[in-house]
Design a protein around this motif. Structure first.
Motif, PDB file in Angstrom:
ATOM      1  N   GLY A  51     -18.668 -22.227  15.465  1.00 25.64           N
ATOM      2  CA  GLY A  51     -18.888 -21.005  14.713  1.00 25.64           C
ATOM      3  C   GLY A  51     -17.896 -19.937  15.120  1.00 25.64           C
ATOM      4  O   GLY A  51     -17.058 -20.151  16.004  1.00 25.64           O
ATOM      5  N   TYR A  87     -20.525 -15.195  17.193  1.00 28.02           N
ATOM      6  CA  TYR A  87     -21.815 -15.870  17.159  1.00 28.02           C
ATOM      7  C   TYR A  87     -22.237 -16.401  18.528  1.00 28.02           C
ATOM      8  O   TYR A  87     -23.378 -16.849  18.684  1.00 28.02           O
ATOM      9  CB  TYR A  87     -21.781 -17.050  16.180  1.00 28.02           C
ATOM     10  CG  TYR A  87     -21.839 -16.678  14.720  1.00 28.02           C
ATOM     11  CD1 TYR A  87     -21.534 -15.383  14.283  1.00 28.02           C
ATOM     12  CD2 TYR A  87     -22.170 -17.613  13.752  1.00 28.02           C
ATOM     13  CE1 TYR A  87     -21.571 -15.049  12.943  1.00 28.02           C
ATOM     14  CE2 TYR A  87     -22.211 -17.285  12.406  1.00 28.02           C
ATOM     15  CZ  TYR A  87     -21.903 -15.995  12.011  1.00 28.02           C
ATOM     16  OH  TYR A  87     -21.940 -15.659  10.680  1.00 28.02           O
ATOM     17  N   PHE A 145     -26.099 -16.884  19.859  1.00 31.19           N
ATOM     18  CA  PHE A 145     -26.416 -18.308  20.053  1.00 31.19           C
ATOM     19  C   PHE A 145     -27.011 -18.531  21.439  1.00 31.19           C
ATOM     20  O   PHE A 145     -28.027 -19.222  21.591  1.00 31.19           O
ATOM     21  CB  PHE A 145     -25.140 -19.138  19.874  1.00 31.19           C
ATOM     22  CG  PHE A 145     -25.297 -20.589  20.231  1.00 31.19           C
ATOM     23  CD1 PHE A 145     -25.905 -21.467  19.346  1.00 31.19           C
ATOM     24  CD2 PHE A 145     -24.822 -21.082  21.433  1.00 31.19           C
ATOM     25  CE1 PHE A 145     -26.046 -22.813  19.666  1.00 31.19           C
ATOM     26  CE2 PHE A 145     -24.950 -22.428  21.762  1.00 31.19           C
ATOM     27  CZ  PHE A 145     -25.568 -23.292  20.869  1.00 31.19           C
TER      28      PHE A 145
END
Length: 301
Positions: free
Chosen positions: A260, A264, A268
């Motif tokens: 990603g 992110y 995450f």
């Protein structure tokens, strides 16, 4: 995602029949890449798994990074995606159900090895190096376009024009890396893919950032999918990438634990391992790489 044809063993290009959605820009997609090599360390012909059923995709016109600690299979994955490592080569074998889809069908790509700049003749001027490369890639009939194409490529890679009459050996490390990239871009038709193996290794943080910034511009301006393995970028360099693909060591070989945009990573980790992100002041990518080194391929501290 619908696909037009499936290729076992990868390496033949098949056109992606992508619906007209945000995924329309997908240029390369891989599924179940499982790669083994012969392991003679114990004097028996055992198989060592380098990559364990990894899948992912990158989009056209983006700068992408394959990250991970040493031994996670970064270079192997890069070689497989570029086609420079066959389905059965060098004592290694790709599983039969490993598949790669490429768009467009007849895609062109260049691969720039980690130490390619060391193979250039240091006494030659940059102009001579690029003129030879241009002639080799385009033929004598396009000679009149050489000067303008060289100037445009130098500008894209943020190389000053005054460097053209300077010997290669007198250029800085960062300039040498970008000249090696420029040499590969001497064809008048831009490639669909550009693969680079750790282009920032050995560079200081400023030179590394400059090199990746040039590649970011190249991806956007010429709509090239740029895919680079990279070892340990700083935070500023990291955020030049559109997409990250992080590999981790596991008992069964390299596995993907994150893919990603760089932004992110923190959410995450907060979602999957909140204690890891609150217990340290390190940038999120450093935390993720440390987790990737724990040897089990799982999100545990």
């Amino acid at each position: 995602m619908k696909t037009n044809g499936v290729v076992n063993g990868a390496f033949e290009t098949t056109r992606l029949d992508v619906p007209r959605t945000e995924d329309e820009n997908v240029s390369i997609l891989w599924k179940n890449i499982h790669y083994k090599v012969n392991d003679w360390s114990s004097f028996t012909n055992n198989k060592k798994v380098i990559l364990h059923s990894v899948s992912g995709y990158f989009k056209s016109g983006t700068l992408n990074a394959i990250l991970g600690s040493s031994g996670t299979g970064k270079t192997t994955l890069l070689n497989i995606l570029s086609g420079s490592q066959g389905c059965s080569s060098g004592g290694g074998r790709l599983a039969a159900n490993s598949k790669i889809y490429v768009q467009p069908k007849w895609a062109t790509s260049y691969f720039i090895a980690q130490h390619v700049h060391e193979n250039l003749i240091g006494e030659l001027t940059i102009r001579t190096i690029l003129q030879y490369a241009f002639a080799f890639k385009n033929g004598s009939s396009a000679r009149r376009l050489a000067a303008s194409h060289i100037a445009q490529t130098m500008s894209t890679l943020l190389l000053p024009e005054k460097l053209l009459d300077q010997p290669f050996c007198r250029c800085s490390g960062g300039e040498q890396r970008r000249i090696a990239i420029a040499q590969e871009l001497m064809a008048l038709t831009a490639p669909n893919f550009l693969f680079l193996d750790e282009p920032t290794t050995g560079l200081d943080s400023v030179s590394a950032y400059e090199t990746m910034r040039c590649l970011q511009q190249l991806a956007k301006r010429q709509h090239i999918t740029v895919i680079s393995s990279i070892h340990a970028p700083n935070q500023e360099t990291l955020f030049l990438f559109d997409q990250l693909y992080v590999l981790a060591k596991s008992l069964d070989g390299g596995v993907c634990i994150f893919t990603g945009p760089p932004s992110y990573i923190r959410p995450f980790l907060e979602s999957n391992l909140p204690t890891a992100i609150t217990d340290t002041k390190s940038p999120p990518i450093e935390t993720l790489i440390k987790i990737a080194c724990n040897g089990n391929g799982k999100l545990t501290k």
